[in-house]
Design a protein around this motif. Structure first.
Motif, PDB file in Angstrom:
ATOM      1  N   GLU A 140      30.019  28.167  11.524  1.00 19.41           N
ATOM      2  CA  GLU A 140      31.136  28.755  12.271  1.00 19.41           C
ATOM      3  C   GLU A 140      32.459  28.493  11.553  1.00 19.41           C
ATOM      4  O   GLU A 140      33.332  29.373  11.518  1.00 19.41           O
ATOM      5  CB  GLU A 140      31.177  28.205  13.701  1.00 19.41           C
ATOM      6  N   ARG A 141      32.626  27.325  10.960  1.00 20.64           N
ATOM      7  CA  ARG A 141      33.854  27.038  10.206  1.00 20.64           C
ATOM      8  C   ARG A 141      33.968  27.910   8.961  1.00 20.64           C
ATOM      9  O   ARG A 141      35.052  28.036   8.403  1.00 20.64           O
ATOM     10  CB  ARG A 141      33.916  25.558   9.832  1.00 20.64           C
ATOM     11  N   ARG A 142      32.890  28.520   8.545  1.00 24.27           N
ATOM     12  CA  ARG A 142      32.903  29.411   7.388  1.00 24.27           C
ATOM     13  C   ARG A 142      32.901  30.884   7.808  1.00 24.27           C
ATOM     14  O   ARG A 142      32.629  31.761   7.007  1.00 24.27           O
ATOM     15  CB  ARG A 142      31.713  29.093   6.485  1.00 24.27           C
ATOM     16  N   GLY A 143      33.181  31.145   9.067  1.00 25.56           N
ATOM     17  CA  GLY A 143      33.358  32.512   9.529  1.00 25.56           C
ATOM     18  C   GLY A 143      32.159  33.152  10.205  1.00 25.56           C
ATOM     19  O   GLY A 143      32.234  34.310  10.621  1.00 25.56           O
ATOM     20  N   TYR A 144      31.062  32.437  10.321  1.00 27.98           N
ATOM     21  CA  TYR A 144      29.883  32.988  10.997  1.00 27.98           C
ATOM     22  C   TYR A 144      30.036  32.835  12.501  1.00 27.98           C
ATOM     23  O   TYR A 144      30.635  31.876  12.971  1.00 27.98           O
ATOM     24  CB  TYR A 144      28.602  32.290  10.512  1.00 27.98           C
ATOM     25  N   GLN A 145      29.479  33.798  13.222  1.00 21.53           N
ATOM     26  CA  GLN A 145      29.538  33.767  14.686  1.00 21.53           C
ATOM     27  C   GLN A 145      28.135  33.936  15.248  1.00 21.53           C
ATOM     28  O   GLN A 145      27.314  34.666  14.678  1.00 21.53           O
ATOM     29  CB  GLN A 145      30.427  34.883  15.212  1.00 21.53           C
ATOM     30  N   LEU A 146      27.885  33.276  16.361  1.00 22.94           N
ATOM     31  CA  LEU A 146      26.624  33.473  17.076  1.00 22.94           C
ATOM     32  C   LEU A 146      26.596  34.898  17.612  1.00 22.94           C
ATOM     33  O   LEU A 146      27.599  35.383  18.150  1.00 22.94           O
ATOM     34  CB  LEU A 146      26.492  32.470  18.219  1.00 22.94           C
ATOM     35  N   THR A 147      25.467  35.579  17.451  1.00 28.12           N
ATOM     36  CA  THR A 147      25.362  36.967  17.897  1.00 28.12           C
ATOM     37  C   THR A 147      24.858  37.091  19.322  1.00 28.12           C
ATOM     38  O   THR A 147      24.934  38.165  19.913  1.00 28.12           O
ATOM     39  CB  THR A 147      24.404  37.755  16.987  1.00 28.12           C
ATOM     40  N   GLY A 148      24.314  36.003  19.871  1.00 28.87           N
ATOM     41  CA  GLY A 148      23.684  36.059  21.187  1.00 28.87           C
ATOM     42  C   GLY A 148      22.191  36.348  21.091  1.00 28.87           C
ATOM     43  O   GLY A 148      21.458  36.224  22.071  1.00 28.87           O
ATOM     44  N   GLU A 149      21.734  36.741  19.907  1.00 29.99           N
ATOM     45  CA  GLU A 149      20.314  36.996  19.669  1.00 29.99           C
ATOM     46  C   GLU A 149      19.584  35.687  19.402  1.00 29.99           C
ATOM     47  O   GLU A 149      20.142  34.785  18.786  1.00 29.99           O
ATOM     48  CB  GLU A 149      20.185  37.800  18.368  1.00 29.99           C
ATOM     49  N   THR A 150      18.344  35.611  19.839  1.00 31.97           N
ATOM     50  CA  THR A 150      17.491  34.468  19.503  1.00 31.97           C
ATOM     51  C   THR A 150      16.152  34.997  19.007  1.00 31.97           C
ATOM     52  O   THR A 150      15.763  36.131  19.314  1.00 31.97           O
ATOM     53  CB  THR A 150      17.251  33.540  20.710  1.00 31.97           C
ATOM     54  N   LEU A 151      15.472  34.167  18.237  1.00 25.42           N
ATOM     55  CA  LEU A 151      14.141  34.495  17.742  1.00 25.42           C
ATOM     56  C   LEU A 151      13.230  33.305  17.989  1.00 25.42           C
ATOM     57  O   LEU A 151      13.673  32.150  17.895  1.00 25.42           O
ATOM     58  CB  LEU A 151      14.179  34.798  16.238  1.00 25.42           C
ATOM     59  N   PRO A 152      11.967  33.554  18.261  1.00 28.65           N
ATOM     60  CA  PRO A 152      11.054  32.437  18.510  1.00 28.65           C
ATOM     61  C   PRO A 152      10.751  31.674  17.219  1.00 28.65           C
ATOM     62  O   PRO A 152      10.784  32.231  16.131  1.00 28.65           O
ATOM     63  CB  PRO A 152       9.797  33.124  19.053  1.00 28.65           C
ATOM     64  N   PHE A 153      10.446  30.410  17.357  1.00 27.04           N
ATOM     65  CA  PHE A 153       9.982  29.623  16.218  1.00 27.04           C
ATOM     66  C   PHE A 153       8.521  29.997  15.980  1.00 27.04           C
ATOM     67  O   PHE A 153       7.763  30.167  16.938  1.00 27.04           O
ATOM     68  CB  PHE A 153      10.104  28.116  16.507  1.00 27.04           C
ATOM     69  N   PRO A 154       8.099  30.105  14.719  1.00 28.97           N
ATOM     70  CA  PRO A 154       6.709  30.512  14.437  1.00 28.97           C
ATOM     71  C   PRO A 154       5.708  29.359  14.600  1.00 28.97           C
ATOM     72  O   PRO A 154       5.131  28.866  13.626  1.00 28.97           O
ATOM     73  CB  PRO A 154       6.783  31.002  12.987  1.00 28.97           C
ATOM     74  N   TYR A 155       5.528  28.929  15.832  1.00 25.74           N
ATOM     75  CA  TYR A 155       4.545  27.874  16.116  1.00 25.74           C
ATOM     76  C   TYR A 155       3.185  28.318  15.588  1.00 25.74           C
ATOM     77  O   TYR A 155       2.820  29.480  15.703  1.00 25.74           O
ATOM     78  CB  TYR A 155       4.462  27.588  17.617  1.00 25.74           C
ATOM     79  N   GLY A 156       2.460  27.388  14.998  1.00 27.48           N
ATOM     80  CA  GLY A 156       1.134  27.691  14.475  1.00 27.48           C
ATOM     81  C   GLY A 156       1.123  28.116  13.018  1.00 27.48           C
ATOM     82  O   GLY A 156       0.071  28.194  12.407  1.00 27.48           O
ATOM     83  N   ASP A 157       2.278  28.409  12.439  1.00 26.96           N
ATOM     84  CA  ASP A 157       2.374  28.773  11.025  1.00 26.96           C
ATOM     85  C   ASP A 157       2.813  27.538  10.251  1.00 26.96           C
ATOM     86  O   ASP A 157       4.001  27.220  10.200  1.00 26.96           O
ATOM     87  CB  ASP A 157       3.364  29.917  10.831  1.00 26.96           C
ATOM     88  N   GLU A 158       1.846  26.825   9.685  1.00 27.97           N
ATOM     89  CA  GLU A 158       2.147  25.568   9.012  1.00 27.97           C
ATOM     90  C   GLU A 158       3.059  25.740   7.802  1.00 27.97           C
ATOM     91  O   GLU A 158       3.658  24.772   7.347  1.00 27.97           O
ATOM     92  CB  GLU A 158       0.853  24.855   8.614  1.00 27.97           C
ATOM     93  N   ARG A 159       3.198  26.970   7.296  1.00 26.26           N
ATOM     94  CA  ARG A 159       4.125  27.209   6.175  1.00 26.26           C
ATOM     95  C   ARG A 159       5.569  26.962   6.603  1.00 26.26           C
ATOM     96  O   ARG A 159       6.442  26.769   5.774  1.00 26.26           O
ATOM     97  CB  ARG A 159       3.983  28.636   5.653  1.00 26.26           C
ATOM     98  N   PHE A 170      15.242  29.965  17.157  1.00 22.90           N
ATOM     99  CA  PHE A 170      16.363  30.246  16.267  1.00 22.90           C
ATOM    100  C   PHE A 170      17.459  30.991  17.003  1.00 22.90           C
ATOM    101  O   PHE A 170      17.182  31.843  17.854  1.00 22.90           O
ATOM    102  CB  PHE A 170      15.909  31.120  15.089  1.00 22.90           C
ATOM    103  N   VAL A 171      18.704  30.684  16.635  1.00 20.65           N
ATOM    104  CA  VAL A 171      19.833  31.515  17.034  1.00 20.65           C
ATOM    105  C   VAL A 171      20.234  32.332  15.804  1.00 20.65           C
ATOM    106  O   VAL A 171      20.053  31.890  14.666  1.00 20.65           O
ATOM    107  CB  VAL A 171      21.031  30.678  17.552  1.00 20.65           C
ATOM    108  N   CYS A 172      20.739  33.508  16.045  1.00 23.49           N
ATOM    109  CA  CYS A 172      21.174  34.388  14.961  1.00 23.49           C
ATOM    110  C   CYS A 172      22.685  34.299  14.823  1.00 23.49           C
ATOM    111  O   CYS A 172      23.409  34.233  15.824  1.00 23.49           O
ATOM    112  CB  CYS A 172      20.758  35.823  15.239  1.00 23.49           C
ATOM    113  N   MET A 173      23.129  34.304  13.575  1.00 19.23           N
ATOM    114  CA  MET A 173      24.554  34.255  13.272  1.00 19.23           C
ATOM    115  C   MET A 173      24.864  35.360  12.275  1.00 19.23           C
ATOM    116  O   MET A 173      23.997  35.767  11.495  1.00 19.23           O
ATOM    117  CB  MET A 173      24.935  32.888  12.676  1.00 19.23           C
ATOM    118  N   SER A 174      26.101  35.840  12.286  1.00 19.39           N
ATOM    119  CA  SER A 174      26.493  36.859  11.313  1.00 19.39           C
ATOM    120  C   SER A 174      27.966  36.709  10.951  1.00 19.39           C
ATOM    121  O   SER A 174      28.746  36.081  11.680  1.00 19.39           O
ATOM    122  CB  SER A 174      26.222  38.268  11.847  1.00 19.39           C
ATOM    123  N   LYS A 175      28.276  37.290   9.809  1.00 23.42           N
ATOM    124  CA  LYS A 175      29.653  37.269   9.305  1.00 23.42           C
ATOM    125  C   LYS A 175      29.918  38.600   8.617  1.00 23.42           C
ATOM    126  O   LYS A 175      29.139  39.017   7.765  1.00 23.42           O
ATOM    127  CB  LYS A 175      29.815  36.135   8.298  1.00 23.42           C
TER     128      LYS A 175
END
Length: 182
Positions: A140-159, A170-175
């Motif tokens: 945020e100090r570098r100009g990114y803002q939270l978009t309000g979008e979220t994404l699930p964490f990929p549980y079960g993907d050991e990678r 996850f929260v999504c950010m954009s600039k």
């Protein structure tokens, strides 16, 4: 202390894969990651990336892994990619012993410049684990803002690591980049 003017930036090649994997793992996992402030070891065990994943990112169209070096030594890296009409920023790692010295800030700015110049994208996007409040504040100090979008964490993907808790996402950010690099 290393200054931004001492850094050399370049795009990773196949020969760089082992060094990139080692840097990313050192910044995010295990004891070495705990020396810096970017560790996720309190949230995740296991790997952060692997040679196959890094090789795939290097070979994919519209994708680059940027390296920041000094005197031929890898100090930081990140992945940028064109995703639709935006750039995507991720896999950001700085040597834990050099964090908080401006290298990350300089590489982020270079990533934004390269994404805008290479793909003419007006926006850079990223995802951050919601529990990483200090990292979200840094972006945020570098100009990114939270978009309000979220994404699930990929549980079960050991990678993506082995979660130590069941509430990760996850929260999504954009600039916007257009006015900065136009």
């Amino acid at each position: 202390m290393i200054t931004a003017s001492e850094l050399l930036y370049r795009t990773a090649m196949a020969a760089d894969v082992p060094a990139v994997v080692a840097l990313v793992e050192s910044a995010y996992r295990g004891e070495s990651g705990q020396r810096g402030w970017t560790t996720e070891s309190h949230l995740l065990d296991g790997q952060r990336t692997d040679p196959q994943s890094v090789s795939e990112l290097i070979g994919r169209d519209g994708s680059k892994i940027l390296l920041a070096e000094r005197d031929g030594v890898l100090l930081a890296c990140c992945h940028i990619e064109r995703q639709g009409g935006a750039g995507y920023f991720g896999m950001f790692a700085v040597n834990p012993e050099l964090q908080m010295g401006g290298i990350g800030r300089a590489l982020l700015a270079e990533a934004e410049r390269v994404a805008h110049a290479s793909w003419q994208v007006p926006t850079m996007r990223m995802t951050v684990i919601v529990q990483r409040a200090e990292l979200i504040a840094w972006y945020e100090r570098r100009g990114y803002q939270l978009t309000g979008e979220t994404l699930p964490f990929p549980y079960g993907d050991e990678r993506c690591g082995l979660p130590r808790r069941d509430d990760l996402h996850f929260v999504c950010m954009s600039k916007p980049l257009g006015e900065v690099y136009a």
